[in-house]
Design an enzyme around this catalytic site. Structure first.
Site, PDB file in Angstrom:
ATOM      1  N   ASP A 163      -0.124   5.053   0.943  1.00  0.00           N
ATOM      2  CA  ASP A 163      -0.365   6.034   1.995  1.00  0.00           C
ATOM      3  C   ASP A 163      -0.273   5.406   3.385  1.00  0.00           C
ATOM      4  O   ASP A 163      -0.913   4.383   3.667  1.00  0.00           O
ATOM      5  CB  ASP A 163      -1.744   6.674   1.813  1.00  0.00           C
ATOM      6  CG  ASP A 163      -1.837   7.454   0.509  1.00  0.00           C
ATOM      7  OD1 ASP A 163      -2.278   8.603   0.546  1.00  0.00           O
ATOM      8  OD2 ASP A 163      -1.455   6.903  -0.537  1.00  0.00           O
TER       9      ASP A 163
ATOM     10  N   ASP B 199       0.876  -1.160   0.000  1.00  0.00           N
ATOM     11  CA  ASP B 199       0.000   0.000   0.000  1.00  0.00           C
ATOM     12  C   ASP B 199       0.925   1.225   0.000  1.00  0.00           C
ATOM     13  O   ASP B 199       2.116   1.105   0.338  1.00  0.00           O
ATOM     14  CB  ASP B 199      -0.874  -0.034   1.256  1.00  0.00           C
ATOM     15  CG  ASP B 199      -1.700   1.223   1.423  1.00  0.00           C
ATOM     16  OD1 ASP B 199      -2.308   1.665   0.440  1.00  0.00           O
ATOM     17  OD2 ASP B 199      -1.712   1.765   2.545  1.00  0.00           O
TER      18      ASP B 199
ATOM     19  N   GLY C  16      -4.860   2.691  -2.901  1.00  0.00           N
ATOM     20  CA  GLY C  16      -6.151   3.344  -3.013  1.00  0.00           C
ATOM     21  C   GLY C  16      -5.983   4.843  -3.146  1.00  0.00           C
ATOM     22  O   GLY C  16      -6.967   5.584  -3.129  1.00  0.00           O
TER      23      GLY C  16
END
Length: 405
Positions: A198, A196, A285
Protein backbone atom coordinates in the site's frame (compact mmCIF):
# COMPACT_ATOMS: atom_id res chain seq x y z
CA UNK A 1 61.20 3.63 -12.86
CA UNK A 2 60.69 4.52 -16.51
CA UNK A 3 59.11 7.83 -17.51
CA UNK A 4 55.37 8.19 -17.00
CA UNK A 5 53.27 10.32 -19.32
CA UNK A 6 49.69 11.56 -19.10
CA UNK A 7 48.18 11.86 -22.58
CA UNK A 8 44.85 13.62 -23.13
CA UNK A 9 43.10 13.82 -26.49
CA UNK A 10 40.03 15.92 -27.29
CA UNK A 11 38.06 16.86 -30.38
CA UNK A 12 35.48 15.49 -32.79
CA UNK A 13 34.98 11.77 -32.35
CA UNK A 14 36.23 9.64 -35.23
CA UNK A 15 35.83 5.91 -35.83
CA UNK A 16 39.07 4.00 -35.37
CA UNK A 17 40.95 6.78 -33.60
CA UNK A 18 41.55 4.85 -30.37
CA UNK A 19 42.67 1.80 -32.35
CA UNK A 20 45.14 3.89 -34.34
CA UNK A 21 46.51 5.69 -31.28
CA UNK A 22 47.06 2.55 -29.25
CA UNK A 23 48.74 0.93 -32.25
CA UNK A 24 51.28 3.77 -32.26
CA UNK A 25 51.85 3.32 -28.54
CA UNK A 26 52.32 -0.40 -29.12
CA UNK A 27 55.00 0.35 -31.74
CA UNK A 28 56.87 2.18 -28.99
CA UNK A 29 56.39 -0.63 -26.44
CA UNK A 30 54.33 1.61 -24.15
CA UNK A 31 52.56 0.08 -21.13
CA UNK A 32 49.09 1.36 -20.25
CA UNK A 33 48.72 2.23 -16.55
CA UNK A 34 45.23 3.73 -16.82
CA UNK A 35 42.78 4.66 -19.58
CA UNK A 36 39.44 6.43 -19.77
CA UNK A 37 37.31 7.55 -22.68
CA UNK A 38 33.97 9.29 -23.08
CA UNK A 39 32.03 10.84 -25.94
CA UNK A 40 29.58 13.70 -25.31
CA UNK A 41 27.62 14.96 -28.32
CA UNK A 42 30.17 13.55 -30.80
CA UNK A 43 33.06 15.12 -28.90
CA UNK A 44 35.80 12.74 -27.78
CA UNK A 45 37.69 12.99 -24.50
CA UNK A 46 40.39 10.34 -24.11
CA UNK A 47 42.96 10.06 -21.35
CA UNK A 48 45.84 7.59 -21.00
CA UNK A 49 48.42 7.24 -18.26
CA UNK A 50 51.36 5.37 -19.80
CA UNK A 51 54.79 4.07 -18.85
CA UNK A 52 57.50 4.49 -21.48
CA UNK A 53 59.92 1.75 -22.40
CA UNK A 54 63.61 2.32 -21.79
CA UNK A 55 64.20 1.64 -25.49
CA UNK A 56 62.29 4.74 -26.62
CA UNK A 57 62.79 8.37 -25.68
CA UNK A 58 59.79 10.25 -24.39
CA UNK A 59 60.18 12.85 -27.13
CA UNK A 60 59.65 10.17 -29.79
CA UNK A 61 56.39 9.01 -28.25
CA UNK A 62 55.11 12.53 -27.68
CA UNK A 63 55.86 13.55 -31.27
CA UNK A 64 54.22 10.44 -32.71
CA UNK A 65 51.06 10.99 -30.63
CA UNK A 66 50.81 14.70 -31.47
CA UNK A 67 51.31 14.13 -35.19
CA UNK A 68 48.68 11.40 -35.25
CA UNK A 69 46.19 13.67 -33.47
CA UNK A 70 47.06 16.70 -35.61
CA UNK A 71 46.41 14.79 -38.82
CA UNK A 72 42.86 14.25 -37.58
CA UNK A 73 42.27 17.79 -36.27
CA UNK A 74 42.35 16.60 -32.67
CA UNK A 75 44.12 18.25 -29.76
CA UNK A 76 46.76 16.23 -27.89
CA UNK A 77 48.28 17.35 -24.59
CA UNK A 78 51.05 15.42 -22.85
CA UNK A 79 52.63 15.95 -19.45
CA UNK A 80 55.24 14.12 -17.40
CA UNK A 81 54.08 12.48 -14.17
CA UNK A 82 56.62 12.14 -11.38
CA UNK A 83 57.19 8.78 -9.64
CA UNK A 84 56.10 10.38 -6.36
CA UNK A 85 52.84 11.62 -7.86
CA UNK A 86 52.18 8.22 -9.42
CA UNK A 87 52.85 6.41 -6.12
CA UNK A 88 50.41 8.72 -4.32
CA UNK A 89 47.79 7.97 -7.00
CA UNK A 90 48.32 4.20 -6.60
CA UNK A 91 48.03 4.40 -2.81
CA UNK A 92 44.73 6.24 -3.15
CA UNK A 93 43.09 3.10 -4.52
CA UNK A 94 43.00 1.76 -0.98
CA UNK A 95 40.63 4.56 0.08
CA UNK A 96 36.92 3.87 0.40
CA UNK A 97 34.78 4.56 -2.67
CA UNK A 98 31.30 6.04 -2.49
CA UNK A 99 28.43 6.49 -4.91
CA UNK A 100 26.27 9.61 -4.79
CA UNK A 101 23.21 9.39 -7.03
CA UNK A 102 21.24 12.48 -8.06
CA UNK A 103 17.64 11.82 -9.10
CA UNK A 104 15.39 14.51 -10.59
CA UNK A 105 12.99 15.21 -13.43
CA UNK A 106 15.65 17.41 -15.04
CA UNK A 107 19.33 18.00 -14.19
CA UNK A 108 20.45 21.61 -13.66
CA UNK A 109 23.82 23.25 -13.11
CA UNK A 110 22.66 24.48 -9.69
CA UNK A 111 22.04 20.90 -8.60
CA UNK A 112 25.50 19.80 -9.72
CA UNK A 113 27.15 22.82 -8.11
CA UNK A 114 25.56 22.21 -4.73
CA UNK A 115 26.13 18.46 -4.69
CA UNK A 116 29.77 18.70 -5.74
CA UNK A 117 30.31 21.45 -3.16
CA UNK A 118 29.23 19.05 -0.39
CA UNK A 119 31.44 16.30 -1.81
CA UNK A 120 34.43 18.64 -1.93
CA UNK A 121 33.76 20.03 1.55
CA UNK A 122 34.12 16.55 3.03
CA UNK A 123 37.42 15.87 1.30
CA UNK A 124 36.23 13.38 -1.30
CA UNK A 125 37.71 13.31 -4.78
CA UNK A 126 35.34 12.67 -7.68
CA UNK A 127 36.77 9.95 -9.93
CA UNK A 128 33.95 9.90 -12.45
CA UNK A 129 30.54 11.40 -13.26
CA UNK A 130 28.10 9.43 -15.40
CA UNK A 131 24.61 10.12 -16.71
CA UNK A 132 22.52 6.98 -16.20
CA UNK A 133 19.28 8.34 -17.63
CA UNK A 134 18.58 8.54 -21.35
CA UNK A 135 19.03 11.58 -23.55
CA UNK A 136 16.34 14.21 -23.07
CA UNK A 137 14.75 16.54 -25.66
CA UNK A 138 15.08 20.32 -25.49
CA UNK A 139 12.49 22.41 -23.71
CA UNK A 140 10.29 21.52 -20.78
CA UNK A 141 10.66 17.82 -19.91
CA UNK A 142 7.62 15.52 -20.05
CA UNK A 143 5.66 15.10 -16.80
CA UNK A 144 7.18 11.70 -16.03
CA UNK A 145 10.68 12.33 -17.34
CA UNK A 146 13.64 10.78 -15.50
CA UNK A 147 17.09 12.25 -15.01
CA UNK A 148 19.96 10.69 -13.10
CA UNK A 149 23.62 11.54 -12.62
CA UNK A 150 25.95 9.24 -10.68
CA UNK A 151 29.11 10.48 -8.95
CA UNK A 152 31.85 8.04 -8.00
CA UNK A 153 34.01 9.56 -5.26
CA UNK A 154 36.94 8.32 -3.23
CA UNK A 155 38.37 9.32 0.14
CA UNK A 156 37.90 9.20 3.90
CA UNK A 157 34.75 10.73 5.37
CA UNK A 158 35.24 11.85 8.96
CA UNK A 159 31.53 11.84 9.80
CA UNK A 160 29.26 10.04 7.32
CA UNK A 161 26.13 11.08 9.28
CA UNK A 162 26.97 14.76 8.79
CA UNK A 163 27.77 14.16 5.11
CA UNK A 164 24.46 12.38 4.59
CA UNK A 165 22.56 15.10 6.45
CA UNK A 166 24.08 17.84 4.29
CA UNK A 167 23.16 15.93 1.14
CA UNK A 168 19.58 15.60 2.40
CA UNK A 169 19.47 19.33 3.13
CA UNK A 170 20.53 20.04 -0.46
CA UNK A 171 17.96 17.55 -1.74
CA UNK A 172 15.23 19.27 0.27
CA UNK A 173 16.11 22.73 -1.02
CA UNK A 174 16.32 21.59 -4.65
CA UNK A 175 13.38 19.14 -4.48
CA UNK A 176 15.51 16.27 -5.80
CA UNK A 177 16.64 12.95 -4.35
CA UNK A 178 20.23 12.24 -3.36
CA UNK A 179 21.32 8.71 -2.48
CA UNK A 180 24.64 8.00 -0.78
CA UNK A 181 26.08 4.50 -0.48
CA UNK A 182 29.44 2.82 -0.23
CA UNK A 183 30.60 1.23 -3.47
CA UNK A 184 31.27 -2.32 -2.34
CA UNK A 185 30.80 -5.78 -3.81
CA UNK A 186 27.25 -6.08 -2.42
CA UNK A 187 26.03 -3.24 -4.61
CA UNK A 188 26.45 -5.51 -7.63
CA UNK A 189 25.29 -8.74 -6.00
CA UNK A 190 21.79 -7.89 -4.77
CA UNK A 191 19.44 -10.82 -5.26
CA UNK A 192 16.14 -10.09 -3.47
CA UNK A 193 13.89 -7.01 -3.47
CA UNK A 194 11.04 -6.86 -0.94
CA UNK A 195 8.26 -4.29 -1.25
CA UNK A 196 5.56 -2.94 0.96
CA UNK A 197 2.30 -2.86 -1.00
CA UNK A 198 0.00 0.00 0.00
CA UNK A 199 1.30 3.43 -1.11
CA UNK A 200 4.44 1.70 -2.42
CA UNK A 201 3.58 -0.75 -5.20
CA UNK A 202 0.10 0.76 -5.48
CA UNK A 203 -1.02 4.37 -5.09
CA UNK A 204 -3.57 3.69 -2.37
CA UNK A 205 -4.13 2.36 1.11
CA UNK A 206 -6.48 -0.55 0.38
CA UNK A 207 -8.07 -0.55 3.83
CA UNK A 208 -9.07 3.08 3.29
CA UNK A 209 -10.71 2.21 -0.03
CA UNK A 210 -12.64 -0.62 1.61
CA UNK A 211 -13.64 1.67 4.46
CA UNK A 212 -15.15 4.15 2.02
CA UNK A 213 -17.36 1.41 0.59
CA UNK A 214 -18.28 0.35 4.12
CA UNK A 215 -19.23 3.91 5.06
CA UNK A 216 -16.47 4.27 7.68
CA UNK A 217 -13.88 6.03 5.54
CA UNK A 218 -13.09 8.96 7.81
CA UNK A 219 -12.68 6.85 10.94
CA UNK A 220 -10.36 4.33 9.29
CA UNK A 221 -8.35 6.95 7.40
CA UNK A 222 -7.61 8.84 10.60
CA UNK A 223 -6.33 5.69 12.30
CA UNK A 224 -4.27 4.75 9.21
CA UNK A 225 -2.49 8.10 9.12
CA UNK A 226 -1.61 7.93 12.80
CA UNK A 227 -0.26 4.40 12.40
CA UNK A 228 1.83 5.24 9.32
CA UNK A 229 3.32 8.22 11.16
CA UNK A 230 4.32 5.91 13.99
CA UNK A 231 2.07 7.60 16.54
CA UNK A 232 0.23 4.42 17.55
CA UNK A 233 1.05 0.71 17.54
CA UNK A 234 0.44 -0.81 14.11
CA UNK A 235 -1.11 -4.12 15.25
CA UNK A 236 -3.50 -2.44 17.65
CA UNK A 237 -4.56 0.12 15.07
CA UNK A 238 -4.88 -2.54 12.39
CA UNK A 239 -7.32 -4.64 14.42
CA UNK A 240 -9.34 -1.50 15.17
CA UNK A 241 -9.56 -0.59 11.49
CA UNK A 242 -10.45 -4.10 10.35
CA UNK A 243 -13.18 -4.29 12.97
CA UNK A 244 -14.84 -1.28 11.35
CA UNK A 245 -15.13 -3.27 8.08
CA UNK A 246 -17.51 -5.83 9.62
CA UNK A 247 -20.46 -6.50 7.33
CA UNK A 248 -18.76 -5.41 4.09
CA UNK A 249 -19.78 -7.59 1.12
CA UNK A 250 -16.95 -9.70 -0.40
CA UNK A 251 -17.83 -8.30 -3.84
CA UNK A 252 -16.44 -4.96 -2.66
CA UNK A 253 -12.97 -6.51 -2.44
CA UNK A 254 -13.05 -7.51 -6.09
CA UNK A 255 -14.20 -4.04 -7.06
CA UNK A 256 -11.32 -2.37 -5.21
CA UNK A 257 -8.79 -4.88 -6.60
CA UNK A 258 -9.85 -4.19 -10.18
CA UNK A 259 -9.37 -0.44 -9.69
CA UNK A 260 -5.93 -0.50 -8.04
CA UNK A 261 -3.51 1.96 -9.63
CA UNK A 262 0.04 0.69 -9.98
CA UNK A 263 2.71 3.14 -8.83
CA UNK A 264 4.76 4.93 -11.47
CA UNK A 265 7.66 2.75 -12.62
CA UNK A 266 6.59 -0.38 -10.71
CA UNK A 267 5.85 -2.55 -13.74
CA UNK A 268 9.08 -1.55 -15.48
CA UNK A 269 11.09 -2.15 -12.31
CA UNK A 270 9.64 -5.59 -11.57
CA UNK A 271 9.94 -6.84 -15.15
CA UNK A 272 13.56 -5.64 -15.33
CA UNK A 273 14.46 -7.22 -11.99
CA UNK A 274 12.84 -10.48 -13.05
CA UNK A 275 14.80 -10.56 -16.31
CA UNK A 276 18.03 -9.88 -14.39
CA UNK A 277 17.37 -12.84 -12.11
CA UNK A 278 16.27 -11.03 -8.97
CA UNK A 279 13.62 -12.50 -6.68
CA UNK A 280 10.82 -10.14 -5.64
CA UNK A 281 8.48 -10.22 -2.66
CA UNK A 282 5.51 -8.37 -1.23
CA UNK A 283 5.71 -7.99 2.56
CA UNK A 284 2.55 -6.11 3.36
CA UNK A 285 0.60 -4.99 6.37
CA UNK A 286 -2.37 -5.01 4.00
CA UNK A 287 -4.45 -7.96 2.82
CA UNK A 288 -3.44 -11.17 1.04
CA UNK A 289 -6.46 -10.87 -1.26
CA UNK A 290 -4.99 -7.76 -2.91
CA UNK A 291 -1.34 -8.78 -2.62
CA UNK A 292 -2.00 -11.96 -4.61
CA UNK A 293 -3.93 -9.95 -7.19
CA UNK A 294 -0.86 -7.72 -7.53
CA UNK A 295 1.49 -10.72 -7.58
CA UNK A 296 -0.33 -12.17 -10.58
CA UNK A 297 -0.35 -8.83 -12.38
CA UNK A 298 3.34 -8.02 -11.84
CA UNK A 299 4.80 -11.53 -11.79
CA UNK A 300 6.30 -11.42 -8.30
CA UNK A 301 7.72 -14.43 -6.47
CA UNK A 302 6.52 -14.23 -2.85
CA UNK A 303 3.59 -12.75 -0.96
CA UNK A 304 3.15 -12.31 2.79
CA UNK A 305 0.22 -10.25 4.05
CA UNK A 306 -2.80 -10.42 6.37
CA UNK A 307 -5.63 -12.86 5.75
CA UNK A 308 -8.95 -11.03 5.99
CA UNK A 309 -11.62 -13.28 7.53
CA UNK A 310 -14.68 -13.71 5.34
CA UNK A 311 -17.71 -15.81 6.21
CA UNK A 312 -20.71 -16.43 3.94
CA UNK A 313 -19.57 -13.70 1.54
CA UNK A 314 -19.24 -11.03 4.23
CA UNK A 315 -16.21 -9.53 6.02
CA UNK A 316 -16.30 -10.48 9.70
CA UNK A 317 -14.05 -7.69 10.93
CA UNK A 318 -11.36 -10.13 12.06
CA UNK A 319 -7.94 -11.32 10.84
CA UNK A 320 -6.86 -14.94 10.46
CA UNK A 321 -3.45 -15.80 11.89
CA UNK A 322 -0.54 -13.56 12.86
CA UNK A 323 -0.61 -9.90 11.88
CA UNK A 324 2.14 -8.79 9.51
CA UNK A 325 3.44 -5.76 11.40
CA UNK A 326 6.88 -4.17 11.34
CA UNK A 327 8.57 -6.88 13.39
CA UNK A 328 6.96 -9.60 11.32
CA UNK A 329 8.13 -7.96 8.06
CA UNK A 330 11.72 -7.96 9.32
CA UNK A 331 11.37 -11.60 10.39
CA UNK A 332 9.98 -12.59 6.99
CA UNK A 333 12.80 -10.73 5.23
CA UNK A 334 15.39 -12.68 7.23
CA UNK A 335 13.54 -15.91 6.47
CA UNK A 336 13.48 -15.25 2.72
CA UNK A 337 17.19 -14.40 2.71
CA UNK A 338 17.95 -17.63 4.58
CA UNK A 339 15.78 -19.67 2.22
CA UNK A 340 17.58 -18.17 -0.78
CA UNK A 341 20.99 -18.66 0.83
CA UNK A 342 21.96 -15.00 0.59
CA UNK A 343 23.30 -12.39 2.99
CA UNK A 344 21.03 -9.58 4.15
CA UNK A 345 23.47 -7.21 2.47
CA UNK A 346 22.19 -8.67 -0.81
CA UNK A 347 18.63 -7.65 0.03
CA UNK A 348 16.76 -4.47 -0.92
CA UNK A 349 13.68 -3.41 1.06
CA UNK A 350 11.27 -0.68 -0.07
CA UNK A 351 8.45 0.90 1.93
CA UNK A 352 6.74 4.12 2.98
CA UNK A 353 5.38 3.64 6.50
CA UNK A 354 6.71 3.41 10.05
CA UNK A 355 5.91 -0.31 10.06
CA UNK A 356 8.44 -0.70 7.21
CA UNK A 357 11.37 0.69 9.18
CA UNK A 358 12.40 -2.64 10.80
CA UNK A 359 12.88 -4.31 7.41
CA UNK A 360 14.45 -1.20 5.88
CA UNK A 361 17.01 -1.11 8.69
CA UNK A 362 18.23 -4.71 8.28
CA UNK A 363 18.34 -4.77 4.46
CA UNK A 364 21.61 -4.05 2.69
CA UNK A 365 19.76 -1.30 0.83
CA UNK A 366 16.72 0.15 2.60
CA UNK A 367 14.71 2.66 0.56
CA UNK A 368 11.94 4.91 1.85
CA UNK A 369 9.70 5.50 -1.17
CA UNK A 370 7.49 8.60 -1.16
CA UNK A 371 7.54 8.10 2.55
CA UNK A 372 6.17 9.84 5.61
CA UNK A 373 8.62 12.38 7.16
CA UNK A 374 9.57 10.11 10.07
CA UNK A 375 10.35 7.22 7.73
CA UNK A 376 12.24 9.37 5.24
CA UNK A 377 14.37 10.77 8.06
CA UNK A 378 15.13 7.33 9.51
CA UNK A 379 15.85 5.37 6.32
CA UNK A 380 19.31 5.42 4.75
CA UNK A 381 17.95 6.07 1.25
CA UNK A 382 14.79 7.75 0.03
CA UNK A 383 13.10 8.36 -3.32
CA UNK A 384 10.35 10.95 -3.61
CA UNK A 385 10.98 12.68 -6.93
CA UNK A 386 10.80 9.78 -9.41
CA UNK A 387 8.93 6.49 -9.72
CA UNK A 388 9.88 3.08 -8.35
CA UNK A 389 12.08 2.24 -11.32
CA UNK A 390 14.55 4.87 -10.07
CA UNK A 391 15.76 2.04 -7.83
CA UNK A 392 17.54 0.68 -10.90
CA UNK A 393 19.73 3.79 -10.89
CA UNK A 394 20.75 3.09 -7.29
CA UNK A 395 21.96 -0.30 -8.55
CA UNK A 396 24.03 1.48 -11.21
CA UNK A 397 21.84 0.25 -14.07
CA UNK A 398 21.54 2.89 -16.81
CA UNK A 399 18.61 3.40 -19.20
CA UNK A 400 20.82 2.12 -22.01
CA UNK A 401 21.44 -1.13 -20.13
CA UNK A 402 17.76 -1.43 -19.23
CA UNK A 403 16.76 -1.18 -22.88
CA UNK A 404 18.86 -4.28 -23.60
CA UNK A 405 17.26 -6.34 -20.84
Amino acid sequence: MNHILLITISGEDQPGFTAGLTAILADHSVSILDIGQSVIHATLSLGLLVELSENYAGEQVVEAVRNFALERDLRAVTSVVSPESYSYWVEAQGLARYIITLLARKITSDQLARVTAVISKHGLNIDSINRLSGRIPLGEPPALSKACVEFSARGSIRDSAVFRRELLEVAGVLEVDLAFQQDNMYRRTRRLVAFDMDSTLIEAEVIDELAKLAGVGEQVSAITERAMRGEIDFSESFRARVALLEGLEESALDRVASELKITEGAEHLISTLRTLGYKTAILSGGFTYFAKHLQARLGMDYVYANELDIAQGVVTGKIQGEIVDGARKAQLLRQLADDLGIDLQQVIAVGDGANDLPMLSIAGLGIAFRAKPLVKKSAEQSISTLGLDAILYLLGISDKQQSKV
